[in-house]
Design a protein around this motif. Structure first.
Motif, PDB file in Angstrom:
ATOM      1  N   ILE A 125     -10.155 -27.687  -7.372  1.00  0.00           N
ATOM      2  CA  ILE A 125     -11.173 -26.566  -7.909  1.00  0.00           C
ATOM      3  C   ILE A 125     -12.258 -27.253  -8.763  1.00  0.00           C
ATOM      4  CG2 ILE A 125      -9.164 -25.014  -8.454  1.00  0.00           C
ATOM      5  CD1 ILE A 125     -10.985 -26.363 -11.453  1.00  0.00           C
ATOM      6  N   CYS A 126     -13.429 -26.439  -8.595  1.00  0.00           N
ATOM      7  CA  CYS A 126     -14.633 -27.043  -9.431  1.00  0.00           C
ATOM      8  C   CYS A 126     -15.377 -25.877  -9.914  1.00  0.00           C
ATOM      9  CB  CYS A 126     -15.640 -27.755  -8.474  1.00  0.00           C
ATOM     10  SG  CYS A 126     -16.933 -28.517  -9.323  1.00  0.00           S
ATOM     11  N   TYR A 127     -15.512 -25.883 -11.395  1.00  0.00           N
ATOM     12  CA  TYR A 127     -16.361 -25.071 -12.034  1.00  0.00           C
ATOM     13  C   TYR A 127     -17.959 -24.938 -11.762  1.00  0.00           C
ATOM     14  CZ  TYR A 127     -12.500 -23.310 -14.847  1.00  0.00           C
ATOM     15  OH  TYR A 127     -11.156 -22.728 -15.214  1.00  0.00           O
ATOM     16  N   ILE A 128     -18.448 -23.644 -11.594  1.00  0.00           N
ATOM     17  CA  ILE A 128     -19.776 -23.708 -11.155  1.00  0.00           C
ATOM     18  C   ILE A 128     -20.890 -23.065 -12.176  1.00  0.00           C
ATOM     19  CG2 ILE A 128     -21.540 -23.178  -9.405  1.00  0.00           C
ATOM     20  CD1 ILE A 128     -19.498 -25.265  -8.463  1.00  0.00           C
ATOM     21  N   GLY A 129     -21.352 -23.928 -13.287  1.00  0.00           N
ATOM     22  CA  GLY A 129     -22.216 -23.363 -14.198  1.00  0.00           C
ATOM     23  C   GLY A 129     -23.340 -23.097 -13.577  1.00  0.00           C
ATOM     24  N   SER A 130     -23.855 -23.774 -12.701  1.00  0.00           N
ATOM     25  CA  SER A 130     -25.176 -23.897 -12.118  1.00  0.00           C
ATOM     26  C   SER A 130     -25.456 -22.536 -11.547  1.00  0.00           C
ATOM     27  CB  SER A 130     -25.332 -24.918 -11.047  1.00  0.00           C
ATOM     28  OG  SER A 130     -24.398 -25.112 -10.065  1.00  0.00           O
ATOM     29  N   LEU A 131     -24.702 -21.477 -11.347  1.00  0.00           N
ATOM     30  CA  LEU A 131     -24.923 -20.099 -11.093  1.00  0.00           C
ATOM     31  C   LEU A 131     -26.077 -19.725 -12.039  1.00  0.00           C
ATOM     32  CD1 LEU A 131     -21.633 -18.531  -9.789  1.00  0.00           C
ATOM     33  CD2 LEU A 131     -23.534 -19.730  -8.530  1.00  0.00           C
ATOM     34  N   ARG A 132     -26.112 -20.225 -13.303  1.00  0.00           N
ATOM     35  CA  ARG A 132     -26.860 -19.527 -14.201  1.00  0.00           C
ATOM     36  C   ARG A 132     -28.327 -20.159 -14.124  1.00  0.00           C
ATOM     37  NH1 ARG A 132     -22.425 -20.922 -17.116  1.00  0.00           N
ATOM     38  NH2 ARG A 132     -23.416 -22.429 -18.138  1.00  0.00           N
TER      39      ARG A 132
END
Length: 248
Positions: free
Chosen positions: A132-139
């Motif tokens: 898994i990898c979290y994607i905060g860059s959608l913001r």
């Protein structure tokens, strides 16, 4: 040490995946696991949007700039969601719940609910042998993501979570010493924390110099100063307020 703890302590973010897709059963199991996370007053102030359309992944990649956003087995977007609650109310009730609905407290509730659900989903996925990898860059362009996902008032995209079968095994990144994070009975002074942070900087410098790929010379402290010296995603504040959240 049991398997759950072993899994938690061996976590690493995965950014390269094989072409193997997740089954519908796997996807639903991950979502059901997310749903069993603790929730403030059982509000369940979040929604999860599964991204299966490759064209949509490509558009989200344009926002994030991270290749694994378009190259993964499955992507989830976790949203803070008070829209459901607002829709439950009659027109008269909407007026009475408006102040509470738009408060910082309820914004925090929605954010925490979504984060807890996402972490349950992550643990479930990793227990299946997935990465898994979290994607905060959608913001990076939160308005564009809002448009792409068709989100109504009181719903905001918080972060993505991508999953799939790992196609690499990156090194485990060291964390701050436990003593720097865990404070007993009262907050430790910075003077007490500083030697721990200094030791961690040395550990991180060695980690970056010797890891298996993308070596560099850097420390955690230097990274943090660079990060907070440059204002980023400053459009998030007016966006959240435009969605009638965190206004009071």
């Amino acid at each position: 040490m049991n398997q759950v703890i072993e899994g938690l302590l061996s976590h690493r973010s995965i950014r390269k995946f094989t072409d193997e897709k997740l089954t519908q059963e796997q996807i639903y199991t991950i979502v059901k696991s997310a749903q069993q996370a603790s929730s403030s007053s059982n509000v369940m102030a979040y929604s999860i949007i599964g991204i299966t359309d490759q064209k949509l992944k490509n558009e989200l990649y344009k926002v994030s700039g991270q290749k694994h956003v378009k190259n993964n087995a499955h992507m989830f977007v976790f949203c803070g969601d008070l829209h459901r609650i607002n829709q439950l109310a009659s027109s008269e009730e909407k007026a009475s719940i408006k102040e509470n609905m738009e408060s910082t407290e309820q914004f925090i509730v929605a954010t925490i609910d979504a984060a807890l659900a996402a972490q349950n989903a992550s643990v479930a996925a990793e227990s299946m042998g997935l990465g898994i990898c979290y994607i905060g860059s959608l913001r990076n362009d939160i308005n564009r993501v809002n448009e792409l996902l068709g989100l109504p008032e009181h719903v905001i995209p918080l972060f993505g979570l991508i999953t799939g079968y790992p196609d690499h095994k990156p090194d485990i990144k060291p964390r701050l010493p436990l003593e720097a994070i865990y404070h007993e009975n009262k907050y430790k002074s910075y003077d007490e924390q500083y030697p721990l942070i200094e030791a961690y900087d040395n550990e991180m410098k060695s980690y970056y110099e010797h890891r298996s790929s993308n070596t560099k010379v850097d420390t955690w402290s230097d990274q943090m100063i660079r990060k907070y010296s440059k204002p980023t995603r400053m459009d998030v504040t007016p966006f959240v307020k435009s969605k009638k959240l965190n206004k009071r």
